[in-house]
Write an enzyme that holds these catalytic residues in place. Structure first.
Site, PDB file in Angstrom:
ATOM      1  N   THR A 154       9.302  10.783   5.859  1.00  0.00           N
ATOM      2  CA  THR A 154       9.616  10.149   7.148  1.00  0.00           C
ATOM      3  C   THR A 154      11.055   9.645   7.075  1.00  0.00           C
ATOM      4  OG1 THR A 154       8.490   8.138   6.376  1.00  0.00           O
ATOM      5  CG2 THR A 154       7.259   9.596   7.845  1.00  0.00           C
ATOM      6  N   LYS A 180       6.000  10.379  -1.085  1.00  0.00           N
ATOM      7  CA  LYS A 180       6.949   9.944  -0.068  1.00  0.00           C
ATOM      8  C   LYS A 180       6.843   8.439   0.056  1.00  0.00           C
ATOM      9  CE  LYS A 180       6.487   8.968   3.795  1.00  0.00           C
ATOM     10  NZ  LYS A 180       6.460   7.644   4.533  1.00  0.00           N
ATOM     11  N   THR A 191       5.444   2.806   3.547  1.00  0.00           N
ATOM     12  CA  THR A 191       4.280   3.664   3.738  1.00  0.00           C
ATOM     13  C   THR A 191       4.362   4.678   2.611  1.00  0.00           C
ATOM     14  OG1 THR A 191       4.473   3.299   6.052  1.00  0.00           O
ATOM     15  CG2 THR A 191       3.186   5.168   5.452  1.00  0.00           C
ATOM     16  N   GLU A 277      14.615   1.951   2.107  1.00  0.00           N
ATOM     17  CA  GLU A 277      15.419   2.139   3.321  1.00  0.00           C
ATOM     18  C   GLU A 277      16.739   1.374   3.238  1.00  0.00           C
ATOM     19  OE1 GLU A 277      11.892   3.091   6.514  1.00  0.00           O
ATOM     20  OE2 GLU A 277      12.500   1.016   6.226  1.00  0.00           O
ATOM     21  N   ASN A 399      15.208   0.053  10.590  1.00  0.00           N
ATOM     22  CA  ASN A 399      13.959  -0.466  11.119  1.00  0.00           C
ATOM     23  C   ASN A 399      14.090  -0.996  12.544  1.00  0.00           C
ATOM     24  OD1 ASN A 399      11.675  -0.372   9.020  1.00  0.00           O
ATOM     25  ND2 ASN A 399      13.496  -0.896   7.844  1.00  0.00           N
TER      26      ASN A 399
END
Length: 404
Positions: A154, A180, A191, A277, A399
């Site tokens: 993702t 992932k 996630t 991230e 985000n």
């Protein structure tokens, strides 16, 4: 690299007895691959662990039921939609994914596990996913590992896969894995999805024991943002295709195979932390001198999840006071007069007080892609290690724009 373990190519398809494929079904706006299938050539011993989030997604609920007998034939995965908080429709859609794969593979739906990742609360475009599953099954081959690694991503910035080989009693066994994870990462079993394969002949009990041992000291020691996903899933399948008698948890061959599985999980866990991230640095937090392992973990996570510690690393500031604050608030037993902190290889605190150090040296140490923080609580002999990453402006941007 541990003695006796060697890296090999192939990722999740390095072990014998597995096929895989990844395709584009139209779930990702980019048009990149978003549906994957990993299939054993025959029904085989399988174990899985899942999120402990009380809002567990529909695919987690379905897969928990399907893996209960300790066997499976395949795993089907979609990215771009989490199928979480989608009610009875979501449950039916997850079951439909299993049924579509089963029909294409010629097995029962209960032998198919399901995983999803993406935006929460949006109905799954199940027709697109089912079409993707059918196409992926048609394309199954022994070189589809790279396509799977791409299809399950993702916000990941790079695919995550690794494979190793180990020799046990004169027979070579392979362990491969693909994962992932980049944000909403704090597995409690981020996630996070991870799929591990081996051609060692583990029986169902050995499969379960090996996976749980590995997850506890690898994926359960990763945190990017302290948020446990609704969809976390980690699966281990053992084809037994390399031959040999079944391996039970009491078998002498179990330990070396379990070590190889833990090694693969550890490599994938660190990749997830490194790819947090917006991250620019992988941070390894080690707490020593704890009363027990539980306290060591508690203190390590308090450091790793502190926004102040994470931003200090991003800014290249060896602000050890933030580490002291974090262990102090963690609830772990400690002796303030014996606390010792080493920040990026630089001793900054001894016996609970500041130690003169070169800010320039510390800044140089913090400029690299990996940073280690070690804190000794002075309360015992236990230790624990947790992996995280720095907190950057880019994390906020990613985000803030996630659904836009």
């Amino acid at each position: 690299m541990l003695e006796g373990i060697a890296y090999v190519d192939g990722g999740v398809l390095a072990p014998q007895g597995f096929l895989a494929a990844g395709v584009s079904a139209g779930l990702k706006r980019s048009g990149k691959r978003d549906v994957a299938v990993i299939a054993a050539q025959d029904r085989c011993p399988t174990a899985a662990v899942f999120t402990r989030n009380a809002m567990a997604a529909a695919p987690v609920l379905v897969s928990r039921e399907h893996v209960a007998d300790g066997h499976a034939r395949a795993v089907v995965v979609n990215a771009g939609n989490a199928n979480a908080c989608t009610g009875e429709r979501g449950r039916a859609d997850a079951q439909a994914m299993a049924e579509a794969a089963a029909a294409a593979l010629g097995c029962g739906p209960q032998d198919v596990l399901v995983a999803s990742t993406g935006v929460i609360g949006v109905p799954l475009p199940v027709d697109l996913v089912i079409a993707g599953i059918k196409e992926a099954v048609e394309r199954l081959d022994v070189i589809g590992g790279d396509a799977v690694a791409e299809a399950i991503m993702t916000t990941d910035t790079f695919p995550k896969q690794v494979a190793v080989r180990i020799e046990v009693d004169g027979r070579a066994y392979a362990v491969g894995g693909v994962a992932k994870g980049s944000g909403m990462i704090r597995p409690d079993m981020a996630t996070m999805l991870a799929f591990i394969t081996t051609d060692a002949p583990l029986d169902p009990r050995a499969c379960d024991a090996a996976l749980r041992q590995a997850v506890e000291v690898t994926f359960n020691r990763v945190t990017v943002d302290s948020d446990t996903s609704t969809n976390d899933t980690c699966v281990l399948m053992a084809s037994g295709a390399a031959g040999g008698a079944a391996i039970t948890p009491d078998d002498a061959r179990f330990a070396p195979v379990a070590v190889a599985i833990e090694y693969v999980c550890g490599e994938l866990a660190r990749m997830i932390a490194r790819d947090g991230e917006g991250a620019t640095k992988l941070i390894t937090v080690t707490v020593t001198g704890a009363r027990d392992e539980s306290d060591a973990k508690r203190a390590a996570f308090a450091i790793a999840e502190s926004p102040l510690v994470k931003t200090a690393v991003f800014g290249g500031d060896a602000n050890w006071g933030r580490v002291a604050m974090a262990i102090g608030k963690s609830g772990a037993a400690l002796d303030p007069s014996r606390v010792r902190i080493v920040f990026a290889g630089v001793l900054t605190c001894e016996n609970g007080t500041a130690v003169p150090f070169s800010e320039e040296e510390a800044a140089r140490a913090l400029s690299g892609p990996e940073v280690e923080i070690v804190a000794d609580l002075g309360a015992g002999e236990a230790s624990a290690t947790v992996w995280t990453c720095d907190l950057t402006y880019e994390y906020v941007r990613i985000n803030g724009e996630y659904r836009s």
